[in-house]
Each structure stands twice: as structure tokens, then as C-alpha cells.
Motif scaffolding. Sequence first.
Motif, PDB file in Angstrom:
ATOM      1  N   MET A  97      29.901  38.281  48.321  1.00  0.00           N
ATOM      2  CA  MET A  97      31.273  38.091  47.840  1.00  0.00           C
ATOM      3  C   MET A  97      31.211  37.157  46.640  1.00  0.00           C
ATOM      4  N   VAL A  98      32.134  37.322  45.695  1.00  0.00           N
ATOM      5  CA  VAL A  98      32.169  36.506  44.485  1.00  0.00           C
ATOM      6  C   VAL A  98      33.563  35.913  44.315  1.00  0.00           C
ATOM      7  N   CYS A  99      33.615  34.643  43.937  1.00  0.00           N
ATOM      8  CA  CYS A  99      34.875  33.978  43.604  1.00  0.00           C
ATOM      9  C   CYS A  99      34.739  33.397  42.207  1.00  0.00           C
ATOM     10  N   LEU A 100      35.583  33.870  41.285  1.00  0.00           N
ATOM     11  CA  LEU A 100      35.513  33.456  39.881  1.00  0.00           C
ATOM     12  C   LEU A 100      36.620  32.441  39.596  1.00  0.00           C
ATOM     13  N   ASP A 101      36.244  31.178  39.557  1.00  0.00           N
ATOM     14  CA  ASP A 101      37.239  30.111  39.423  1.00  0.00           C
ATOM     15  C   ASP A 101      36.755  29.041  38.441  1.00  0.00           C
ATOM     16  N   SER A 102      36.298  29.494  37.263  1.00  0.00           N
ATOM     17  CA  SER A 102      35.847  28.524  36.261  1.00  0.00           C
ATOM     18  C   SER A 102      36.806  28.558  35.077  1.00  0.00           C
ATOM     19  N   ASN A 103      36.312  28.862  33.908  1.00  0.00           N
ATOM     20  CA  ASN A 103      37.136  28.954  32.709  1.00  0.00           C
ATOM     21  C   ASN A 103      38.077  30.156  32.857  1.00  0.00           C
ATOM     22  N   HIS A 104      39.384  29.931  32.768  1.00  0.00           N
ATOM     23  CA  HIS A 104      40.361  30.979  33.063  1.00  0.00           C
ATOM     24  C   HIS A 104      40.822  31.774  31.840  1.00  0.00           C
ATOM     25  N   THR A 105      40.094  31.709  30.731  1.00  0.00           N
ATOM     26  CA  THR A 105      40.491  32.524  29.575  1.00  0.00           C
ATOM     27  C   THR A 105      40.144  33.993  29.826  1.00  0.00           C
ATOM     28  N   HIS A 106      40.875  34.865  29.178  1.00  0.00           N
ATOM     29  CA  HIS A 106      40.683  36.308  29.306  1.00  0.00           C
ATOM     30  C   HIS A 106      39.231  36.691  29.025  1.00  0.00           C
ATOM     31  N   ALA A 107      38.696  36.261  27.899  1.00  0.00           N
ATOM     32  CA  ALA A 107      37.347  36.658  27.493  1.00  0.00           C
ATOM     33  C   ALA A 107      36.302  36.184  28.498  1.00  0.00           C
ATOM     34  N   HIS A 108      36.440  34.940  28.968  1.00  0.00           N
ATOM     35  CA  HIS A 108      35.454  34.400  29.898  1.00  0.00           C
ATOM     36  C   HIS A 108      35.506  35.132  31.243  1.00  0.00           C
ATOM     37  N   VAL A 109      36.699  35.319  31.775  1.00  0.00           N
ATOM     38  CA  VAL A 109      36.836  35.989  33.071  1.00  0.00           C
ATOM     39  C   VAL A 109      36.389  37.442  32.976  1.00  0.00           C
ATOM     40  N   LEU A 110      36.733  38.127  31.894  1.00  0.00           N
ATOM     41  CA  LEU A 110      36.284  39.508  31.725  1.00  0.00           C
ATOM     42  C   LEU A 110      34.756  39.567  31.689  1.00  0.00           C
ATOM     43  N   ASN A 111      34.140  38.637  30.974  1.00  0.00           N
ATOM     44  CA  ASN A 111      32.681  38.575  30.933  1.00  0.00           C
ATOM     45  C   ASN A 111      32.119  38.328  32.334  1.00  0.00           C
ATOM     46  N   GLU A 112      32.707  37.385  33.074  1.00  0.00           N
ATOM     47  CA  GLU A 112      32.268  37.126  34.449  1.00  0.00           C
ATOM     48  C   GLU A 112      32.420  38.372  35.323  1.00  0.00           C
ATOM     49  N   LEU A 113      33.543  39.051  35.200  1.00  0.00           N
ATOM     50  CA  LEU A 113      33.749  40.274  35.986  1.00  0.00           C
ATOM     51  C   LEU A 113      32.670  41.305  35.689  1.00  0.00           C
ATOM     52  N   GLU A 114      32.352  41.465  34.427  1.00  0.00           N
ATOM     53  CA  GLU A 114      31.357  42.465  34.042  1.00  0.00           C
ATOM     54  C   GLU A 114      29.958  42.104  34.534  1.00  0.00           C
ATOM     55  N   ILE A 115      29.606  40.820  34.524  1.00  0.00           N
ATOM     56  CA  ILE A 115      28.240  40.457  34.912  1.00  0.00           C
ATOM     57  C   ILE A 115      28.079  40.207  36.410  1.00  0.00           C
ATOM     58  N   PHE A 116      29.144  39.784  37.095  1.00  0.00           N
ATOM     59  CA  PHE A 116      29.018  39.508  38.529  1.00  0.00           C
ATOM     60  C   PHE A 116      29.430  40.678  39.414  1.00  0.00           C
ATOM     61  N   SER A 117      30.264  41.580  38.932  1.00  0.00           N
ATOM     62  CA  SER A 117      30.726  42.674  39.787  1.00  0.00           C
ATOM     63  C   SER A 117      29.594  43.535  40.340  1.00  0.00           C
ATOM     64  N   PRO A 118      28.504  43.779  39.592  1.00  0.00           N
ATOM     65  CA  PRO A 118      27.428  44.577  40.178  1.00  0.00           C
ATOM     66  C   PRO A 118      26.757  43.921  41.388  1.00  0.00           C
ATOM     67  N   LEU A 119      26.916  42.614  41.551  1.00  0.00           N
ATOM     68  CA  LEU A 119      26.319  41.920  42.685  1.00  0.00           C
ATOM     69  C   LEU A 119      27.142  42.042  43.961  1.00  0.00           C
ATOM     70  N   VAL A 120      28.416  42.416  43.823  1.00  0.00           N
ATOM     71  CA  VAL A 120      29.323  42.491  44.969  1.00  0.00           C
ATOM     72  C   VAL A 120      28.990  43.721  45.811  1.00  0.00           C
ATOM     73  N   SER A 121      28.889  43.520  47.104  1.00  0.00           N
ATOM     74  CA  SER A 121      28.581  44.607  48.026  1.00  0.00           C
ATOM     75  C   SER A 121      29.790  45.523  48.195  1.00  0.00           C
ATOM     76  N   VAL A 122      29.532  46.794  48.446  1.00  0.00           N
ATOM     77  CA  VAL A 122      30.608  47.727  48.768  1.00  0.00           C
ATOM     78  C   VAL A 122      31.322  47.226  50.025  1.00  0.00           C
ATOM     79  N   GLY A 123      32.636  47.173  49.973  1.00  0.00           N
ATOM     80  CA  GLY A 123      33.438  46.653  51.071  1.00  0.00           C
ATOM     81  C   GLY A 123      33.726  45.168  50.953  1.00  0.00           C
TER      82      GLY A 123
END
Length: 191
Positions: A97-123
Motif C-alpha cells: 500500500m502507498v500513502c502520498l503525503d509529501s509535497n502537495h503540488t500537482h506536478a510532484h504528486v503526479l510524478n509520485e503517482l507515476e513512479i509509485f503506482s507500479p509498486l501497489v498490489s492489485v486490490g
Amino acid sequence: PQDIIALQELIFNVKPDLIIETGIAHGGSIIFSASMLQLLGNNGKVIAVDIDIRSHNRTAIENHPMSKHITMLEGSSTDPYILDQIKHFAKDYETIMVCLDSNHTHAHVLNELEIFSPLVSVGSYVVLPDTLIEFFPKGYYKDRPWDVGNNPYTAMIEFLKTNDSFVQDNEITDKLLVTEAYNGGFLKRIK
């Protein structure tokens, strides 16, 4: 407080053995996550990253009984070196599971989503605190770089346009009266 209850329920249902958190601040969230993992009894771990782990916060976290479940990394969550360390750590875990709670700018969060989402397990989930920023009055966060149109919510909406592996789990946010993850900040990986 309701977000903590939602996270407790989510962790209990998903039963992650690894929770990745960006943003440590005082350490309350990572201590909470570690305590939930201990209750699950699955020998789970929390790996957390922050650009600046203040020495008094690090000391308090390292002296906490839950510290045995926590690994902290200092640096930017989007730094390739940090990401490589997290990926190396994560390879030994099954349910992430991933919790993204650092820099809340659009660009930073989008970058985090793109790089961390592949690590998230299905479900499992990516949790995006502070999507509510989009729904506050413009200029409310005077001392921060994020604002209406530039925040986790806008990053989430853009991410979902090109990534069909995740959906907003509104069942969670719909039952919360007060939440920082307003309007769908719990993203469930479906494939």
C-alpha cells in the motif's frame, strides 16, 4: 480523526505487509501504520521518505516501540536514488500500500503517482491525503506552493485519465463526514 478510522479499516481489509509513505513530518502517520501492521501480526514494515527528517523527530521515531517496523529514508520521494532503494526494499513484499503525503503540488504528486503506482498490489491502494485542497478557497494556503488547480486532486484526475489500473474508491470517502482525502482520494488498484 475519521481518516485514521478509514485507514485502520483499509489496512485491516487489505492486510499489506509493506506500507510506503512519502512525507514523515513528526512521524505520527508512520507510527500509526506500523502499529496497524503489528496488530495484523504479519511482520509488516513501513518504509517512509521525507526530504528533511528533523533530528528530534528521527530520535523520537527511532525510540518508539513501533520503530522495529519502520525504515526511514531522507531525500526527495521522486529522486531516482531514493526510488531505487524503495524498489529494492519492496521486492521482498507481497501486498503493498502507498500513502502520498509529501509535497502537495500537482506536478510532484503526479510524478509520485507515476513512479509509485507500479509498486501497489492489485486490490491494494494509493492513499492521497489533502485532495480537499482543490475545494478550499483560492489563496487559502498562503505559505504553500499548492492551491486550487495545483494539488493532489488535480494530479489524481490527470493520473486516472491515462491509467486504467486504478479507480477512485468512493465507498470509503462517501461514509466519512470529514476527510482530507475528499472526493475520491483512495485509489484502488484493480488490475
